[in-house]
Design a protein around this motif. Structure first.
Motif, PDB file in Angstrom:
ATOM      1  N   VAL A 147     108.249  -7.963 -11.354  1.00 31.99           N
ATOM      2  CA  VAL A 147     108.452  -8.338  -9.957  1.00 31.99           C
ATOM      3  C   VAL A 147     107.835  -7.306  -9.014  1.00 31.99           C
ATOM      4  N   THR A 148     108.320  -6.067  -9.086  1.00 35.42           N
ATOM      5  CA  THR A 148     107.898  -5.043  -8.130  1.00 35.42           C
ATOM      6  C   THR A 148     106.392  -4.795  -8.180  1.00 35.42           C
ATOM      7  N   GLU A 200     103.815  -5.480  -5.140  1.00 33.27           N
ATOM      8  CA  GLU A 200     103.114  -4.316  -4.573  1.00 33.27           C
ATOM      9  C   GLU A 200     101.600  -4.510  -4.585  1.00 33.27           C
ATOM     10  N   GLU A 201     101.070  -5.089  -5.661  1.00 34.25           N
ATOM     11  CA  GLU A 201      99.627  -5.329  -5.729  1.00 34.25           C
ATOM     12  C   GLU A 201      99.175  -6.231  -4.583  1.00 34.25           C
ATOM     13  N   GLU A 202      99.952  -7.246  -4.294  1.00 36.22           N
ATOM     14  CA  GLU A 202      99.597  -8.164  -3.199  1.00 36.22           C
ATOM     15  C   GLU A 202      99.771  -7.489  -1.837  1.00 36.22           C
ATOM     16  N   ILE A 203     100.818  -6.703  -1.682  1.00 42.10           N
ATOM     17  CA  ILE A 203     101.073  -6.019  -0.408  1.00 42.10           C
ATOM     18  C   ILE A 203      99.987  -4.999  -0.113  1.00 42.10           C
ATOM     19  N   ALA A 251     102.198 -14.292  -3.817  1.00 36.94           N
ATOM     20  CA  ALA A 251     102.571 -13.554  -5.024  1.00 36.94           C
ATOM     21  C   ALA A 251     103.785 -14.162  -5.710  1.00 36.94           C
ATOM     22  N   ALA A 252     104.606 -14.920  -4.993  1.00 40.84           N
ATOM     23  CA  ALA A 252     105.818 -15.507  -5.577  1.00 40.84           C
ATOM     24  C   ALA A 252     105.496 -16.441  -6.732  1.00 40.84           C
ATOM     25  N   ALA A 253     104.332 -17.064  -6.691  1.00 44.36           N
ATOM     26  CA  ALA A 253     103.933 -17.965  -7.780  1.00 44.36           C
ATOM     27  C   ALA A 253     103.714 -17.210  -9.089  1.00 44.36           C
TER      28      ALA A 253
END
Length: 183
Positions: A64-65, A69-72, A119-121
């Motif tokens: 999850v994290t 983080e990669e997307e953020i 990123a939720a997907a």
């Protein structure tokens, strides 16, 4: 070498002109000051909370994290990203750079929400959808308690909802939350 007091006595018109300029500038500055009791302070920080029931801290970190983080990290003007992964929950704190204009901050949080939804997907299906909390700086001006002898919790809840709707119509009220609602 001359003293300032000698110059004042010899150049009285210049002295009075400067004195009037200082006084007028002071009065104008005082009148233009904002006088809000609770001035609006925009916080340049948001939190992304994701619940992953039944997962260990390591699983939360990896599945999850790290994904979030990669997307953020693809967002512009970020000062820092700090994350905490514990059993069942991931928390990522995102802070914007101080150079971001205040009128653009809500738009930046909208970009963050879009990135998080993308990123939720990639998250495990057991993980709940991430929540972006960007209103950490909200200040509540008033708290009200409600009691009603002889009324059911349902009737009290309906009255609280009615009061909430009415309060939102008052000028200057942006947010009304109900806490402690009984089921």
């Amino acid at each position: 070498m001359r003293h300032i007091s000698e110059l004042v006595f010899k150049q009285k018109t210049v002295f009075y002109f400067l004195l009037v300029c200082i006084l007028v500038g002071g009065v104008m500055s005082y009148l233009s000051l904002s006088k809000l009791e609770d001035p609006e302070i925009i916080i340049m920080q948001a939190s992304v909370i994701t619940v992953y029931p039944g997962a260990s801290a390591h699983e939360v970190e990896m599945q999850v994290t790290n994904v979030l983080e990669e997307e953020i990290n693809t967002l512009a003007d970020l000062e820092s990203i700090k994350s905490t992964s514990s059993a069942n929950i991931s928390r990522i704190d995102v802070e914007l750079e101080m150079t971001v204009p205040q009128n653009e901050i809500p738009q930046r949080w909208e970009f963050l929400r879009r990135k998080i939804s993308l990123a939720a997907a990639k998250l495990p299906k057991e993980a709940q959808p991430p929540i972006v909390i960007d209103d950490i700086g909200d200040v509540y001006g008033m708290f009200y308690a409600m009691t009603a002898d002889g009324f059911s919790y349902q009737e009290m809840g309906e009255m609280a909802d009615y009061i909430r709707r009415e309060m939102l119509e008052v000028e200057g009220v942006r947010k009304v939350q109900i806490y402690g609602a009984q089921k």
